[in-house]
Design a protein around this motif. Structure first.
Motif, short mmCIF file in Angstrom:
data_model
loop_
_atom_site.label_atom_id
_atom_site.label_comp_id
_atom_site.label_asym_id
_atom_site.label_seq_id
_atom_site.Cartn_x
_atom_site.Cartn_y
_atom_site.Cartn_z
N LEU A 1 -18.58 -5.38 28.22
CA LEU A 1 -18.84 -4.27 29.13
C LEU A 1 -17.81 -3.17 28.98
O LEU A 1 -17.96 -2.09 29.53
CB LEU A 1 -18.84 -4.77 30.57
CG LEU A 1 -19.94 -5.75 30.94
CD1 LEU A 1 -19.81 -6.15 32.38
CD2 LEU A 1 -21.31 -5.13 30.71
N PRO B 1 -27.27 1.24 24.32
CA PRO B 1 -28.07 1.13 25.54
C PRO B 1 -28.96 2.33 25.81
O PRO B 1 -30.08 2.16 26.23
CB PRO B 1 -27.01 0.96 26.63
CG PRO B 1 -25.72 1.37 26.03
CD PRO B 1 -25.83 1.13 24.58
N VAL C 1 -23.94 -8.70 33.20
CA VAL C 1 -24.14 -7.94 31.96
C VAL C 1 -25.40 -7.08 32.09
O VAL C 1 -25.41 -5.90 31.73
CB VAL C 1 -24.24 -8.90 30.76
CG1 VAL C 1 -24.75 -8.16 29.54
CG2 VAL C 1 -22.90 -9.52 30.48
N ARG D 1 -24.25 -3.21 31.84
CA ARG D 1 -24.11 -2.76 30.46
C ARG D 1 -24.44 -1.28 30.35
O ARG D 1 -24.19 -0.67 29.33
CB ARG D 1 -24.96 -3.59 29.54
CG ARG D 1 -26.44 -3.44 29.72
CD ARG D 1 -27.17 -4.30 28.71
NE ARG D 1 -28.49 -4.62 29.19
CZ ARG D 1 -29.21 -5.62 28.71
NH1 ARG D 1 -28.72 -6.38 27.78
NH2 ARG D 1 -30.41 -5.86 29.18
#
Lengths: 665, 249, 101, 552
Positions: free
Chosen positions: B85, B199, C82, C86
């Motif tokens: 993270l 992401p 997560v 994330r």
């Protein structure tokens, strides 16, 4: 013959089931006829059972029919079944009778409604529930009927649910009734706790072992239930709003049958009330106060249905006064006669509204007597009957109540007498405004001034632009240009026959319980096995009875004369229609002002967390109070997970502290 | 008489004192470290301290498990996630957005501690002895005793833990899977999503793969709007935007 | 003679409280979760101590199961963390409070 | 065997029928996973749903067989080295859990297909979670309870976080997880203290120990019991351990919410009832007042906060808190009737909440987002059956007669009155009345006109609105995700009123229709029928529950 009792609530239920499945296929008007036939069959069955009961010796006039064992909780065994005794049969007889007439009337009244089958489906379900209520052999059955009629009442008030006012009226009725229902339920628990049963006869047999305080508590909790259902102070405002429903519904549910369920309950538990005189006190005082307040408000209303609604509240107050005093026979007697003339008044009002193209404001009516002779004539009879003019039914029943009130407390008598004068007066005013004088609707329509001045509830003003108001298409389209084509006339036979039958009953209904001589009091002798032991005796001789009858007659005639002299010609008399009364003693207003407004202020204060919607629907103080605490409490729910964990930790610490305090004490 | 630390023999007392201090310091370190990585390392320290205390109390097998499973696997997993993270930067724990929270937390903590201590003022263990079987004095090793117990008295719980592990596997699969952004994606889309990189590319993939339709574009914009809530480095943002613009070229 | 149980149990209670308070005061969700592990450890220590004191194997077995559960919980918990974080910067639980009221 | 005899191990006898329901569920989930793994994205969702439902049916049958077995036996059986106790009580909860799985599979099916969530994970997790609840109900050892609790909870954490397209879902998962782990840690510490105080984690042995040893100072035990109570009360969402509930219920995918609400209450209350009625029975004087206060707080908080919600999902979350308060009423009574009443209430509530969230799933629409109360405006006109079903479920939750909800409230309040907790009974009734206000608000909104629609002639406004789910629902049920997702709407305002009255004729399907999968509809129908049928004829369920309580 008595074994046919189970058929009484079954017939309307069958009607309901058939209409659920095939109502739309049956269509209009077949669905209505089916529903009427079912209620009619129920009426016939009731007569048969009634006759069977009548044949028995007075001491043996009680019959319990058990259908099945409904449920058992520990010691408590509740069976589904009915109790056939003089009280329940009297109620059943008039419920089925009046229902049949109103069903018949509705076929005409709802003729052009798109939801025609649905209306009858609800009506049948209502009748079935109501019969369950009055025939139920235990508190649970009665409660089921009690809730059933409540639900039907809500559905029927909100029948034209696309009108916001109708939906909100339904909601209001539901909320007020729920408060009362909580009382009923608690009373049931208490009864079971104290006596170990909920079967009427068993409970009454075991009352000797129950403490006085418990009896008072039981009686008052049941009375709380009754105040909700029967619109007594302080839970009455819903009934006035309930007039949003179709007029036959107002006649059947909100005048003749459902709202009298509270009175029935009081008579049913007469053995309890007999042992709890303090509770009787409270009931009599609240009843008397409601009677008076309702009558004063009715004096200043302009909406024809609202006048009748407040009149109903007032008359129900009368019945409670009688029940509280212990004059159960008088209460039932008044209930029966009231059912006749109040249903008649409502049906008459329905015919007028029908004829006036959904206008309900009495100030723009007038002069209809010549155009609608049957409606006018029967309305006149109903007025005189409810006003207590001899020899109509109301004279005898109201006289009976007043007589008992005098014996109980002269103050109560004064309250009742004042109410009697007001009753004769305000219905006279109503009659005059609608049926005599000039035909004001012609000019009102011409000037486009359909609804006159300051109306407290704009929602109730006739809304001719709403396409969902029924009968819109049968009459000429609304608008200033069309008023010339408005031709009020008497409705067809399906609607006039019930009017005439009810008028007949209103005239001669008093015969069932005439005073002066013991051999005339049929009703009292009939009900004696049920309420006899608890009955209040005012100890007055025949002489004083006659004196009271004369006084009653004078009072009634005085009210009639007053109405005639004041309203024969005039339309507006501000001095006798104070805003104070027109706005119903500002009770609704103060509910709103005191509770809803404060919370609005608070909402502004905490605008970051509180939305304006929070007070939405805050029609009564109860809801507002809860709501307000909700808005404060919800700030605890911050959305931060750490805060939530803090809550758990705090709970843990408090819990351990309690445990520690127990260990070391 | 009140029990006293000095009543113990010196090696035992010394071991307890040292291991106890290590465990306590480690625990405090977890809470007070500004950097999550330090917290994790402090947690290991605390676990080691406790493991020593396990050995001290004749639970050698569990001490080993503690070190291998806890310190070796669980805390390493923590560290992996911290790295994944990218949250291995210091946190300003001196500032507290909700001051009352901290005050109440400490207050409640002290209260809870006092209460537990108060409630168990007398000799702590009270119960019946050796209900599930003796731990010592059986002539067998700790591992033997534990193993025997696990496969007899505690057979069912032991078997049931398998369900727990299945759940952990499914949970990890479900949660780690890249979310599909539209209802009923085609195989190609799903494959593309699986192969996707950073992401924020998600928002773009919707538009990029498959036929560009108005509905898809709206969804992609929504996804981007959602992504906007958590805008990270400016690079990622730019990347997302360029991908989204593609169909309009 | 070994150290009396009281010391172990007091240590366990203190660790439990430190863990609980830590969960309440830390904003980083990973650290919050580590605090839960601390609490579980405190419970384990208590189990072992009771087991020794009662000379009973049940307490040690309980620790075994607590370890297994902790492992499973960590896998799923870290998975959830997560999945959420994330796409965010940092792992601050306070930032996640859309749902409230 | 050879190994066993060589080492002197006596492997305990394993009664497989006793653990068959749990085995079936766990095995079913493994089959689902295997099917998913072997046929990557080739199997349609409905196959998984069917498998899951079939597993539930198999577990139900196993549960019924078990019921027959224990029903005859005198004293409760313990199984697998006294880890489990098989009695009427546990079997009742096994049966209930199996029913929940069956209904929930049907309901989730429509959702999963609508949202395009492929794969067996949802069902596999649900099956495992239900097996955890069963274990909790049958557990005879705190270790088993703890494992069951985790086996039940961890899938629920995952299910809450399952919908990764909505940020709320992740938030719900995280909150549930962090707080759940916190409460689990407290629970474990509670087990440790109880173990220290009694020397065992076995419920029967604890009960035996407490029955024979009267301790003058049982502070350690009380502290342990208190911590255990916190863990249980967290699971059943009692105030002040409830704060996760609204957020998680609102954020989680709707079918998961329904499942979670039902199964967590089942597992939590099953273990709570067993532990506090059997093991800690002698501490009754200590925990009864605690439960009194918790019940009051729970009842009031649920009702009051439910009143100010505008999101229906969140409103039902508060309503579930209020229901938890009612169930606690029966527990607080600390009597056999109280236990039966709580058991009955849990049964009733499980079906009510499953059905309610199923309707919310349908109304939520694609993306599972429209849960504001405004979304329900006019629902009963567009979807008479659905509207009627929801109205029944809500009225039942409000405690209307002729429904199971009424009888549930009646029994628990009656139990409270019997144990002389009059004030509590009164408070419960009052909060019930308050809660009724917000249920009814939804009913009203459903039966009012959609804002802005000019009151067109309604084609479906007659008796059809009152028909139950058994009515032919051809026009209403249609495959999800297709534009013909059967919604009968009113004729457009410009059409003549008469045209709309013909059955089917002149009806138009609205583009933005609610699609209802037949399976979801079937699930709702089952819950509604259960609610109505057993409300009118409650004897079977009541005797079942009564027997379950007696065999405890």
């Amino acid at each position: 013959m008595l074994h046919a009792a189970f058929l009484i609530p079954l017939f309307p239920l069958v009607g309901f089931a058939v209409l659920v499945v095939g109502g739309r296929r049956l269509g209009n008007p077949l669905a209505g006829w089916l529903a009427t036939a079912m209620v009619g069959l129920s009426f016939v069955t009731t007569v048969v059972v009634f006759a069977g009961l009548f044949e028995r010796a007075p001491g043996r006039r009680s019959f319990t029919q058990t259908w099945w064992n409904w449920f058992s909780v520990d010691r408590l065994h509740v069976s589904a079944g009915v109790l056939v005794d003089p009280l329940s049969m009297t109620m059943a007889l008039f419920v089925t009778g009046v229902s049949t007439l109103i069903h018949l009337y509705s076929i005409g009244y709802m003729e052009h409604d798109e939801q025609f089958p649905k209306f009858f489906l609800y009506l049948n379900l209502f009748v079935s529930s109501m019969l369950l209520l009055v025939l139920g052999g235990n508190f649970v059955m009665t409660f089921l009927g009690w809730e059933g009629v409540g639900v039907c009442s809500y559905f029927l008030i909100a029948f034209w649910f696309d009108r916001p006012s109708a939906a909100s009226a339904g909601k209001k009725a539901m909320i007020f009734n729920r408060i009362g229902d909580a009382g009923f339920l608690l009373a049931m628990f208490l009864i079971y706790e104290r006596t170990g049963s909920l079967q009427y006869q068993t409970v009454f047999a075991r009352l000797g072992h129950v403490g006085g305080d418990s009896l008072v508590a039981i009686a008052l909790l049941l009375f709380l239930g009754a105040t909700g259902k029967s619109a007594q102070l302080p839970l009455y405002p819903w009934l006035a709003d309930a007039m949003e429903g179709p007029t036959p519904v107002s006649a059947l549910i909100h005048a003749a049958t459902m709202v009298t369920a509270g009175v029935y309950l009081m008579c049913r538990i007469s053995p309890i009330l007999h042992l709890a005189p303090d509770a009787g006190h409270v009931i009599a005082i609240i009843g008397g106060a409601t009677a008076f307040v309702g009558a004063t408000i009715a004096c200043a209303q302009t909406d024809i249905k609202k006048i009748l609604a407040y009149s109903t509240i007032s008359q129900l107050g009368y019945m409670f006064m009688a029940a509280g005093v212990g004059a159960y026979v008088a209460a039932i007697f008044l209930m029966l006669t009231h059912a006749f003339y109040k249903a008649l008044l409502f049906l008459g009002a329905g015919s007028v509204i029908h004829a006036m193209n959904d206008e309900q404001n009495t100030k723009v009516m007038g002069g209809l007597r010549a155009l609608m002779p049957i409606t006018g004539g029967t309305f006149l009879v109903a007025w005189l009957a409810i006003g207590g003019v001899p020899p109509f039914a109301g004279f005898w029943s109201k006289g009976d109540v007043l007589l008992n009130a005098w014996g109980y407390s002269p103050a109560l008598y004064v309250l009742g007498a004042l109410t009697a004068v007001l009753t004769a007066y305000y219905l006279g005013r109503c009659y005059m405004l609608v049926f005599s004088g000039k035909a004001r609707w012609v000019e009102a329509r011409a000037t486009g001034d359909g609804t006159s001045r300051g109306h407290a509830e704009p929602a109730l003003e006739a809304d001719t632009s709403n396409p969902n108001v029924p009968h819109e298409r049968i009459a000429a389209p609304a608008g200033p240009a069309s008023h010339g084509r408005l031709h009020p006339h008497d409705p067809g036979w399906v609607m006039t026959v019930p009017l005439v039958v009810l008028a007949f009953c209103s005239v001669f209904g008093g015969l069932i319980n005439l005073p002066f001589h013991p051999s005339f009091v049929f009703l009292e002798r009939w009900l004696n096995p049920v309420v006899g032991r608890a009955l209040f005796n005012p100890h007055l001789g025949a002489g004083s009875e006659i004196i009271f009858a004369v006084i009653d007659a004078v009072l009634a005639l005085f009210g009639v004369a007053l109405a005639y002299s004041l309203w024969r010609t005039a339309v507006y008399r501000r001095e006798v229609e104070p805003t104070f009364l027109e706005r119903a003693w500002f009770i609704d207003w103060s509910y709103d002002r005191l509770l809803a407004r404060n919370s609005t202020r608070m909402a502004a204060f905490t605008s970051a967390v509180v939305e304006s919607r929070v007070i939405d629907g805050a029609v009564n103080g109860f809801a507002v109070l809860w709501r307000r605490s909700g808005t404060v409490l919800r700030r605890v729910q911050t959305g931060y997970v750490r805060n939530y964990a803090l809550g758990i930790m705090a709970g843990l610490v408090v819990l351990l502290a309690w445990v520690a305090s127990r260990t070391f004490s | 008489m009140t029990p006293h630390l000095l009543a113990a023999t010196l090696p035992d007392g010394l071991t307890f004192a040292i291991a106890g201090v290590i465990a306590l310091v480690g625990s405090l370190g977890v809470v007070l470290s500004r950097n999550p990585v330090h917290s994790a390392l402090m947690l290991i320290m605390s676990l080691f301290g406790v493991a020593v205390l396990f050995v001290e109390q004749d639970a050698q097998f569990l001490a080993a498990v503690q070190v291998i499973v806890y310190a070796g696997a669980i805390v390493v997993l923590f560290l992996f996630v911290i790295m994944l993270l990218g949250v291995d930067r210091s946190e300003a724990i001196a500032t507290e957005p909700m001051p009352a929270q901290r005050l109440m937390a400490v207050g409640l903590g002290i209260l809870a501690l006092v209460e537990i201590a108060l409630l168990s003022r007398e000799r702590w263990p009270l119960g019946a002895h050796s209900v599930a079987g003796k731990a010592r004095g059986t002539g067998h090793s700790n591992v033997y005793v534990l193993g025997r117990s696990l496969f007899t008295t505690y057979l069912l719980p032991f078997e049931v833990t398998s369900a727990l592990l299945v759940i952990a596997v499914i949970g990890a699969i479900v949660l780690a899977r890249r979310p599909r952004t539209s209802a009923g994606p085609t195989e190609g889309e799903a494959a593309a999503a699986e192969a996707g990189g950073g992401p924020l590319v998600d928002a773009g993939e919707l538009v990029g793969s498959g036929a560009p339709s108005a509905e898809r574009r709206v969804e992609a914009e929504e996804a981007l709007a959602r992504a906007g809530d958590r805008i990270g480095e400016p690079v990622g943002e730019q990347e997302g935007l360029t991908v989204v613009r593609r169909p309009e070229q | 003679m070994s150290v009396p149980a009281d010391f172990y149990l007091t240590l366990s209670a203190v660790m439990f409280t430190i863990g609980a308070v830590g969960l309440l005061v830390r904003r980083n969700v990973l650290v919050m979760f580590m605090c839960v592990e601390l609490m579980l450890n405190a419970a384990n220590l208590a189990f072992i101590t009771f087991a020794r004191e009662l000379n009973d194997v049940g307490g040690q077995i309980a620790v075994f199961f607590v370890l297994v559960v902790a492992a499973a919980e960590v896998v799923v918990g870290l998975g959830i963390i997560v999945a959420i974080f994330r796409r965010r910067v940092g792992a601050t639980a306070d930032d996640v409070h859309v749902l409230k009221g | 065997m050879i190994l066993a005899s060589a080492t002197g191990f006596a492997v305990p006898h394993i009664d497989y029928t006793a653990i068959l329901p749990e085995l079936i569920l766990i095995g079913g989930s493994l089959v689902l996973l295997a099917a998913g793994a072997l046929n990557v994205r080739h199997l349609p969702t409905r196959v998984y749903s069917l498998l899951s439902g079939a597993t539930g049916v198999a577990a139900l049958i196993a549960g019924i067989v078990l019921w027959q077995k224990v029903h005859g036996g005198g004293h409760p059986l313990t199984a697998v080295a006294h880890s489990l106790v098989i009695d009427g009580f546990s079997t009742a909860f096994v049966i209930l859990s199996a029913c929940i799985i069956i209904v929930s599979s049907a309901i989730a099916d429509g959702y999963l297909r609508r949202e395009g969530i492929a794969g067996p994970e949802f069902h596999a997790l649900a099956l495992l979670g239900a097996s955890g609840a069963m274990l909790m109900a049958a557990a005879n050892d705190f270790i088993v309870i703890f494992l069951g609790l985790e086996i039940m909870s961890i899938p629920l954490y995952v299910l809450a976080a399952l919908d990764q397209r909505r940020a709320e879902s992740g938030e719900a998962g995280m909150k549930y997880f962090v707080l759940g782990a916190f409460s689990s840690a407290i629970f474990v510490y509670g087990i440790a203290l109880t173990y220290g105080a009694t020397g065992s984690t076995n419920l029967a042995q604890i009960a035996g120990y407490l029955a024979t040893n009267v301790s003058t100072s049982n502070g350690l035990l009380l502290a342990g019991a208190g911590l255990l109570l916190v863990g249980f009360l967290f699971k059943v969402a009692a105030v002040p351990f409830h704060m996760w509930t609204p957020d998680v219920y609102q954020g989680a995918p709707t079918p998961a919410t329904g499942f979670m609400a039902a199964i967590a209450k089942v597992g939590g209350f099953a273990a709570l009832l067993r532990v506090f009625f059997s093991s800690f029975h002698s501490l009754e004087a200590s925990w009864q007042p605690i439960l009194w206060v918790v019940a009051v707080l729970t009842l009031v908080t649920g009702a009051v906060l439910g009143l100010v919600q505008r999101d229906v999902k969140r409103m039902l979350a508060y309503s579930s808190i209020n229901h938890a308060g009612f169930i606690l009423l029966g527990l607080q009574a600390a009597s056999r009737e109280g236990m039966s009443a709580s058991l009955y209430y849990v049964f009733v509530y499980a079906f009510l909440v499953l059905g309610s969230f199923a309707v919310i799933t349908v109304v939520g629409g694609r993306g599972d987002t429209s849960h504001a109360i405004e979304s329900y405006r006019g629902l009963a006109r567009r979807q008479p059956l659905l509207g009627f079903g929801f109205a029944v479920l809500l009225l039942a939750q409000a405690g209307a007669p002729f429904t199971t909800g009424f009888l549930g409230k009646l029994y628990v309040v009656e139990a409270a009155v019997r144990s002389h907790s009059y004030a509590l009974a009164v408070i419960a009734m009052l909060t019930g009345a308050v809660a009724a206000a917000f249920y009814l608000r939804v009913v009203f909104v459903m039966y009012s006109l959609p804002a802005g629609e000019a009151a067109p002639a309604m084609a479906l406004a007659d008796g059809g609105a009152l028909a139950t789910g058994t009515e032919p629902a051809a026009a209403v049920a249609a495959p999800a995700g297709e534009s013909r997702g059967g919604v009968l709407v009113a004729a457009p305002p410009e059409a003549p009123a008469g045209a709309a009255t013909g059955a089917g004729g002149g009806l138009r399907l609205r583009a933005a229709s609610l699609g209802i999968a037949p399976s979801t509809l079937a699930g709702i129908a089952v819950t509604v029928l259960f609610t109505l049928a057993l409300g009118i004829w409650p004897a079977p369920l009541f005797s079942f529950v009564h027997a379950a309580g007696l065999l405890f």
